[in-house]
Scaffold this motif. Structure first.
Motif, PDB file in Angstrom:
ATOM      1  N   VAL A 192      -7.107   5.888   2.475  1.00 37.95           N
ATOM      2  CA  VAL A 192      -5.840   5.007   2.246  1.00 37.95           C
ATOM      3  C   VAL A 192      -4.687   6.136   1.940  1.00 37.95           C
ATOM      4  N   CYS A 218      -2.562   1.582   6.409  1.00 42.41           N
ATOM      5  CA  CYS A 218      -3.236   2.683   5.844  1.00 42.41           C
ATOM      6  C   CYS A 218      -4.362   1.731   4.980  1.00 42.41           C
ATOM      7  N   THR A 219      -4.110   0.492   4.585  1.00 45.14           N
ATOM      8  CA  THR A 219      -4.988  -0.263   3.932  1.00 45.14           C
ATOM      9  C   THR A 219      -6.074  -0.772   4.849  1.00 45.14           C
ATOM     10  N   SER A 234       3.476   9.522   6.821  1.00 42.13           N
ATOM     11  CA  SER A 234       4.853   9.647   6.159  1.00 42.13           C
ATOM     12  C   SER A 234       5.363  11.042   6.980  1.00 42.13           C
ATOM     13  N   LYS A 293      -1.400   7.592   4.308  1.00 41.59           N
ATOM     14  CA  LYS A 293      -0.143   7.614   4.204  1.00 41.59           C
ATOM     15  C   LYS A 293       0.770   8.751   4.315  1.00 41.59           C
ATOM     16  N   ARG A 336       3.187   1.095   7.428  1.00 40.20           N
ATOM     17  CA  ARG A 336       2.475   2.316   6.994  1.00 40.20           C
ATOM     18  C   ARG A 336       1.222   1.751   5.889  1.00 40.20           C
ATOM     19  N   ASP A 337       1.850   0.804   5.104  1.00 39.50           N
ATOM     20  CA  ASP A 337       0.977   0.385   4.063  1.00 39.50           C
ATOM     21  C   ASP A 337      -0.120  -0.521   4.634  1.00 39.50           C
ATOM     22  N   GLY A 338       0.245  -1.388   5.485  1.00 40.05           N
ATOM     23  CA  GLY A 338      -0.692  -2.201   5.908  1.00 40.05           C
ATOM     24  C   GLY A 338      -1.858  -1.402   6.890  1.00 40.05           C
ATOM     25  N   ASP A 354       5.781  11.908   0.765  1.00 39.98           N
ATOM     26  CA  ASP A 354       6.667  11.120   0.441  1.00 39.98           C
ATOM     27  C   ASP A 354       7.948  11.799   0.054  1.00 39.98           C
ATOM     28  N   ILE A 356       7.807   1.110   6.288  1.00 43.63           N
ATOM     29  CA  ILE A 356       6.844   0.977   5.198  1.00 43.63           C
ATOM     30  C   ILE A 356       6.191  -0.102   5.134  1.00 43.63           C
ATOM     31  N   ALA A 357       6.444  -1.312   5.379  1.00 42.85           N
ATOM     32  CA  ALA A 357       5.482  -2.388   5.600  1.00 42.85           C
ATOM     33  C   ALA A 357       4.120  -1.936   6.556  1.00 42.85           C
TER      34      ALA A 357
END
Length: 139
Positions: free
Chosen positions: A114, A97-98, A122, A118, A93-95, A50, A90-91
């Motif tokens: 998770v 990985c979830t 990243s 990420k 990646r987060d979705g 990150d 970003i949305a």
């Protein structure tokens, strides 16, 4: 008397030697065997990825802003397009990985999956941003 006893008890509590909240646990990540340690190591990997992403983001955004500044008003918009893309990424990646975490839903390995996802995404995005900066002639 009660005040003296209370003061003495408070003093004893302060003398107890234990890790402060500012201290971070140390783990030899190449030898991690417990799930807690592996998750901590994944978190460290993500923090490093990150930080690299954020550094490259600043360089790429500046390159795009500089490029916009060299264009006529009607040709500008690269920096805004980059910002919109980054927010969408970003949305994503987060979705994503979830969703990958659902492979171990409810298990102790889920957070590690998770976080590792990420970190990996990243790193890929950092490379994409670097290539974009190079493509527009800046690094």
């Amino acid at each position: 008397m009660k005040l003296a006893l209370l003061s003495m008890l408070c003093g004893c509590v302060l003398l107890v030697d234990g890790p402060s909240s500012a201290e971070e646990p140390t783990v030899a990540c190449d030898k991690a065997v417990t799930q807690a340690d592996m998750t901590l190591c994944a978190q460290k990997d993500f923090e490093k990825a990150d930080a690299g992403l954020n550094a490259q983001w600043m360089l790429t955004r500046k390159a795009m802003a500089d490029r916009d500044a060299s264009l006529s008003a009607e040709q500008r918009g690269g920096e805004q397009a980059l910002l919109a893309a980054q927010r969408a990424w970003i949305a994503y990646r987060d979705g994503q990985c979830t969703a990958e975490g659902f492979a171990a839903r409810g298990g102790t390995i889920e957070p590690m999956l998770v976080i590792a996802c990420k970190a990996e995404l990243s790193e890929v995005r950092t490379d994409e941003l670097k290539q974009l900066a190079e493509t527009i002639g800046q690094q």
